[in-house]
Design an enzyme around this catalytic site. Structure first.
Site, PDB file in Angstrom:
ATOM      1  N   ARG A  51     -35.402 129.087  16.830  1.00  0.00           N
ATOM      2  CA  ARG A  51     -35.575 129.274  18.271  1.00  0.00           C
ATOM      3  C   ARG A  51     -34.455 128.669  19.112  1.00  0.00           C
ATOM      4  NH1 ARG A  51     -39.975 129.785  15.843  1.00  0.00           N
ATOM      5  NH2 ARG A  51     -39.054 128.105  14.642  1.00  0.00           N
ATOM      6  N   THR A  52     -34.137 127.420  18.848  1.00  0.00           N
ATOM      7  CA  THR A  52     -33.201 126.730  19.748  1.00  0.00           C
ATOM      8  C   THR A  52     -31.828 127.399  19.681  1.00  0.00           C
ATOM      9  OG1 THR A  52     -34.432 124.728  19.269  1.00  0.00           O
ATOM     10  CG2 THR A  52     -32.343 124.460  20.427  1.00  0.00           C
ATOM     11  N   LYS A  80     -15.495 119.045   3.731  1.00  0.00           N
ATOM     12  CA  LYS A  80     -14.307 118.383   3.158  1.00  0.00           C
ATOM     13  C   LYS A  80     -14.227 116.919   3.565  1.00  0.00           C
ATOM     14  CE  LYS A  80     -11.851 122.665   4.135  1.00  0.00           C
ATOM     15  NZ  LYS A  80     -10.913 123.187   5.160  1.00  0.00           N
ATOM     16  N   ARG A 101     -27.067 120.436  17.475  1.00  0.00           N
ATOM     17  CA  ARG A 101     -28.233 119.856  16.777  1.00  0.00           C
ATOM     18  C   ARG A 101     -27.721 119.105  15.558  1.00  0.00           C
ATOM     19  NH1 ARG A 101     -33.734 122.828  15.124  1.00  0.00           N
ATOM     20  NH2 ARG A 101     -34.058 122.400  17.331  1.00  0.00           N
ATOM     21  N   HIS A 129     -35.436 115.964  22.100  1.00  0.00           N
ATOM     22  CA  HIS A 129     -35.173 117.406  22.143  1.00  0.00           C
ATOM     23  C   HIS A 129     -35.343 117.827  23.613  1.00  0.00           C
ATOM     24  CE1 HIS A 129     -34.722 121.466  20.984  1.00  0.00           C
ATOM     25  NE2 HIS A 129     -35.553 121.539  19.954  1.00  0.00           N
TER      26      HIS A 129
HETATM   27  N1   CP Z   1     -38.650 124.343  18.669  1.00  0.00           N
HETATM   28  C1   CP Z   1     -37.563 124.282  17.874  1.00  0.00           C
HETATM   29  O1   CP Z   1     -36.716 123.370  18.025  1.00  0.00           O
HETATM   30  O2   CP Z   1     -37.485 125.279  16.948  1.00  0.00           O
HETATM   31  P1   CP Z   1     -36.253 125.511  15.980  1.00  0.00           P
HETATM   32  O3   CP Z   1     -36.220 124.331  15.033  1.00  0.00           O
HETATM   33  O4   CP Z   1     -36.526 126.804  15.285  1.00  0.00           O
HETATM   34  O5   CP Z   1     -35.019 125.532  16.806  1.00  0.00           O
END
Ligand code: CP
Length: 302
Positions: A51-52, A80, A101, A129
């Site tokens: 999603r993110t 590397k 991320r 998050h």
């Molecule tokens: N909600 C969320 O962070 O989903 P993903 O891990 O799929 O990005």
């Protein structure tokens, strides 16, 4: 917000958070606004995501920006031995905004300190998050018509759940009452509870999901996150702690909605998906509008 990084939800104050929700509502009405034609957005995912990553990339594309990046650091020079610092310095020479991320807590803050362009934290380990938090707030506003004075139940992995940590902090600005349902082993960390105490708000802790069913305006379900456990036996003990099914909704309030950051494993039965209380798929869609708003605000075009 122009030029600012967003690493923790508290990096944006209440007014800035509300402004993002307001801009997002405009994008929901009219998603195709080519405001970032001259921008490059870097999407650096050192940890899996559906999603993110995809909603950020959709948001950037709908704004007319171009996207560079990776969804698996195994295909980059990290393999590397290149450091995060060097990777970020390089990418900040290529892109106007970095979305990142990383599995390590604090990695996004570190990246923002070495980057010459704004960094948006798309999740750092069990820490924060913030963009999920903003889309959760948007979804709460959409379902309840307000953010103030709500009873919010958080269920599941409150220890490692970074989306929970961010949302608890944000809802401290809106006079929420917090209902925290978890196994003993996965209680909300005291560093996050401190935000509730500092805001002079109430929280109540439970181990049974049924106990909050008649109280909650929002039930925020979460997955027990296998990948955060160092001992697999500890995960085995708690993995099936909560399963929300259709029959459990009989005593819920009329306005109650179920949110979940997703992915789910088995904590919401599929028989809930078609119930009026289920909002988690629309919540995920809202991620596009909120992330469009964030990119536009940070780029200084909204
Ligand atoms: N909600 C969320 O962070 O989903 P993903 O891990 O799929 O990005």
């Amino acid at each position: 917000m122009k030029g600012k990084s967003l690493i923790s939800i508290t990096d944006f104050n209440k007014e800035q958070q509300l402004r993002i929700l307001e801009i997002a509502a405009g994008f929901e009405k009219n998603p195709n606004q080519k405001l970032l034609n001259d921008h490059v957005v870097a999407s650096l995912f050192f940890e899996p995501s559906t999603r993110t990553r995809l909603s950020f990339e959709t948001a950037a594309n709908r704004l007319g920006a171009r996207v560079i990046g990776f969804s698996d650091s195994g295909s980059t020079s990290v393999k590397k031995g290149e450091s995060l610092k060097d990777t970020i310095i390089m990418v900040s020479g290529y892109a106007d905004i970095i979305v990142m991320r990383h599995p390590r807590e604090g990695a996004a803050r570190w990246a923002s300190e070495v980057s010459t362009v704004p960094v948006i934290n798309a999740g750092d380990g069990a820490n924060q998050h913030p963009t999920q938090c903003l889309l959760d707030m948007y979804s709460i506003m959409q379902t309840q018509g307000k953010l103030e004075d709500l009873n919010i139940a958080f269920v599941g992995d409150l220890k490692y759940g970074r989306t929970v940590h961010s949302l608890v902090q944000a809802m401290c600005n809106f006079n929420a009452t917090f209902h925290l349902v978890s196994p003993e082993e996965l209680k909300l960390p005291s560093s996050v509870k401190m935000h509730i105490k500092n805001a002079k708000l109430e929280y109540h802790q439970y181990t049974e999901l049924q106990d909050i069913m008649h109280i909650a305006d929002i039930i925020y379900m979460t997955r027990i996150q296998k990948e955060r456990f160092s001992d697999p036996m500890e995960y085995e003990k708690v993995k099936n702690s909560y399963v929300l099914n259709k029959s459990m909704l009989e005593t819920s309030k009329q306005n109650m909605k179920i949110l979940h950051p997703l992915p789910r494993v088995n904590e919401i039965s599929e028989d809930v998906d078609n119930m009026p209380q289920a909002f988690y798929f629309k919540q995920a869609e809202n991620g596009v509008y909120v992330r469009q708003a964030l990119l536009a605000a940070i780029a200084g075009v909204k």
